[in-house]
Design an enzyme around this catalytic site. Sequence first.
Site, mmCIF file in Angstrom:
data_model
loop_
_atom_site.group_PDB
_atom_site.id
_atom_site.type_symbol
_atom_site.label_atom_id
_atom_site.label_comp_id
_atom_site.label_asym_id
_atom_site.label_seq_id
_atom_site.Cartn_x
_atom_site.Cartn_y
_atom_site.Cartn_z
ATOM 1 N N GLY A 12 5.353 -6.165 -53.887
ATOM 2 C CA GLY A 12 4.696 -4.985 -54.457
ATOM 3 C C GLY A 12 3.568 -5.273 -55.430
ATOM 4 O O GLY A 12 3.271 -4.439 -56.293
ATOM 5 N N ASN A 14 0.424 -5.236 -54.778
ATOM 6 C CA ASN A 14 -0.614 -4.212 -54.554
ATOM 7 C C ASN A 14 -0.198 -2.867 -55.140
ATOM 8 O O ASN A 14 -1.029 -2.153 -55.703
ATOM 9 C CB ASN A 14 -0.923 -4.075 -53.054
ATOM 10 C CG ASN A 14 -1.859 -5.171 -52.585
ATOM 11 O OD1 ASN A 14 -3.048 -5.137 -52.872
ATOM 12 N ND2 ASN A 14 -1.299 -6.158 -51.900
ATOM 13 N N LYS A 65 9.931 -0.694 -36.578
ATOM 14 C CA LYS A 65 9.170 0.551 -36.718
ATOM 15 C C LYS A 65 9.934 1.554 -37.576
ATOM 16 O O LYS A 65 11.135 1.399 -37.826
ATOM 17 C CB LYS A 65 8.860 1.148 -35.349
ATOM 18 C CG LYS A 65 10.081 1.536 -34.545
ATOM 19 C CD LYS A 65 9.684 2.123 -33.196
ATOM 20 C CE LYS A 65 10.924 2.508 -32.388
ATOM 21 N NZ LYS A 65 10.612 3.182 -31.131
ATOM 22 N N MET A 92 6.060 -3.477 -43.784
ATOM 23 C CA MET A 92 6.039 -4.355 -42.610
ATOM 24 C C MET A 92 6.626 -3.684 -41.362
ATOM 25 O O MET A 92 7.226 -4.353 -40.521
ATOM 26 C CB MET A 92 6.771 -5.663 -42.935
ATOM 27 C CG MET A 92 6.176 -6.388 -44.142
ATOM 28 S SD MET A 92 4.370 -6.572 -44.111
ATOM 29 C CE MET A 92 4.238 -8.056 -43.144
ATOM 30 N N ARG A 93 6.440 -2.394 -41.248
ATOM 31 C CA ARG A 93 6.888 -1.674 -40.053
ATOM 32 C C ARG A 93 5.748 -0.863 -39.466
ATOM 33 O O ARG A 93 4.841 -0.449 -40.210
ATOM 34 C CB ARG A 93 8.020 -0.701 -40.400
ATOM 35 C CG ARG A 93 9.313 -1.394 -40.652
ATOM 36 C CD ARG A 93 10.399 -0.420 -41.053
ATOM 37 N NE ARG A 93 11.594 -1.174 -41.310
ATOM 38 C CZ ARG A 93 12.532 -1.440 -40.404
ATOM 39 N NH1 ARG A 93 12.437 -0.946 -39.189
ATOM 40 N NH2 ARG A 93 13.576 -2.176 -40.712
ATOM 41 N N ASN A 109 -3.841 1.633 -45.293
ATOM 42 C CA ASN A 109 -3.077 0.381 -45.341
ATOM 43 C C ASN A 109 -3.987 -0.717 -45.888
ATOM 44 O O ASN A 109 -5.209 -0.627 -45.798
ATOM 45 C CB ASN A 109 -2.652 0.015 -43.911
ATOM 46 C CG ASN A 109 -1.874 -1.282 -43.835
ATOM 47 O OD1 ASN A 109 -0.971 -1.533 -44.630
ATOM 48 N ND2 ASN A 109 -2.232 -2.137 -42.884
ATOM 49 N N HIS A 111 -4.597 -4.859 -45.405
ATOM 50 C CA HIS A 111 -4.263 -5.935 -44.472
ATOM 51 C C HIS A 111 -4.919 -7.232 -44.952
ATOM 52 O O HIS A 111 -6.099 -7.215 -45.341
ATOM 53 C CB HIS A 111 -4.762 -5.573 -43.066
ATOM 54 C CG HIS A 111 -4.402 -6.599 -42.055
ATOM 55 N ND1 HIS A 111 -3.128 -6.695 -41.522
ATOM 56 C CD2 HIS A 111 -5.115 -7.617 -41.520
ATOM 57 C CE1 HIS A 111 -3.095 -7.714 -40.683
ATOM 58 N NE2 HIS A 111 -4.282 -8.301 -40.668
HETATM 59 C C1 GAR Z 1 -0.341 -8.087 -48.847
HETATM 60 O O1 GAR Z 1 -1.029 -9.304 -48.743
HETATM 61 C C2 GAR Z 1 -0.750 -7.151 -47.739
HETATM 62 O O2 GAR Z 1 -2.085 -7.279 -47.364
HETATM 63 C C3 GAR Z 1 0.168 -7.593 -46.625
HETATM 64 O O3 GAR Z 1 1.395 -7.846 -47.245
HETATM 65 C C4 GAR Z 1 1.150 -8.308 -48.572
HETATM 66 C C5 GAR Z 1 2.018 -7.499 -49.502
HETATM 67 O O4 GAR Z 1 1.977 -8.037 -50.780
HETATM 68 N N1 GAR Z 1 0.294 -6.593 -45.619
HETATM 69 C C6 GAR Z 1 0.484 -6.890 -44.338
HETATM 70 O O5 GAR Z 1 0.567 -8.019 -43.923
HETATM 71 C C7 GAR Z 1 0.584 -5.688 -43.446
HETATM 72 N N2 GAR Z 1 0.505 -6.088 -42.072
HETATM 73 P P1 GAR Z 1 2.522 -7.208 -52.013
HETATM 74 O O6 GAR Z 1 3.941 -6.733 -51.617
HETATM 75 O O7 GAR Z 1 2.576 -8.189 -53.120
HETATM 76 O O8 GAR Z 1 1.592 -6.059 -52.247
#
Ligand code: GAR
Length: 207
Positions: A12, A14, A65, A92-93, A109, A111
Site C-alpha cells: 500500500g 501508493n 478476478k 492484483m485481481r 489503476n 501499473h
Molecule cells: C505498484 O508497483 C503497482 O504499480 C503494482 O503493484 C505495486 C503495489 O505497490 N501494480 C501492479 O502490478 C498491477 N498490475 P504498493 O502496494 O506499495 O502500492
Amino acid sequence: MLKLAIFGSGSGTNCQAIIDAVEAGMLDAEIRCVLSDVADAYILERARKHHIPAIHFDCAPFKTKLDGEAEQKVLQILEDHDVNFIALAGFMRIVKNGLLNTYAGRIINIHPSLLPSFPGLDSGKQAFDYGVKHTGCTVHFVDAGVDTGAIINQKTIAIEDSDTRESMMEKLHAQEHIAYPEALQWIAEGRIQLDGRRITLGPCLSG
Ligand code: GAR
C-alpha cells in the site's frame, strides 16, 4: 469532489502517497474507504492508522478476478461508503463487468511499466530482464482488457548499468508516488479530456 475507494492487495505505498497528498492539501479528494482482497495486507493497516475504513473482502472461489458474489458485496460496500471513484493501487485481481459498468470511466489503476510495454504480472522483472534502458510507471483508466485502458500519466526512469532489479524498483516506486496523486488531482480538477485513446489536460473546470 472525488469520493475515493482505494483497492490494494499488498503493502500500500501508493495508497499511502494518496493519503499523504490528501492530508497535505495537494489532492482534492476524500478517501471514503480502503479495500483489500488480502486480510492481512499492510494497505489495510495504513488506512486504519489514518482512521479510514479498512475493509477486507473474500474473493473465493475466484483466484485471479473479482466477480460473482464478491463483486456484489464490494458494490454494496462502495454504495454504503458513498464512493464515486475507484483507484486501484496494487490490486492484483482482474476487475469484471459489474464494477466496470457501475463505475464506467471512474476506475483508474497504476501499473509498474511504461504501457503498452510489459502489461500483466511482474512487469518490473519483465522490463529488467528484457534489458530496457528506460522504464517507468503508468496511470491509466481501467477497461475490460489487462492494462489496456487510456493512459493518463506516465513517469520514466533510466536503468543504469549499476542498477539491480531492486534499485530499479525503488526508483520506479518513487515515481509512482508522484504520478498517482498527480493524475487523481487532474481528474479532481476536471482537467482530463479523452479524445479516442488520447488523454489531454484541459483547463481546470472546478474552480
Ligand atoms: C505498484 O508497483 C503497482 O504499480 C503494482 O503493484 C505495486 C503495489 O505497490 N501494480 C501492479 O502490478 C498491477 N498490475 P504498493 O502496494 O506499495 O502500492
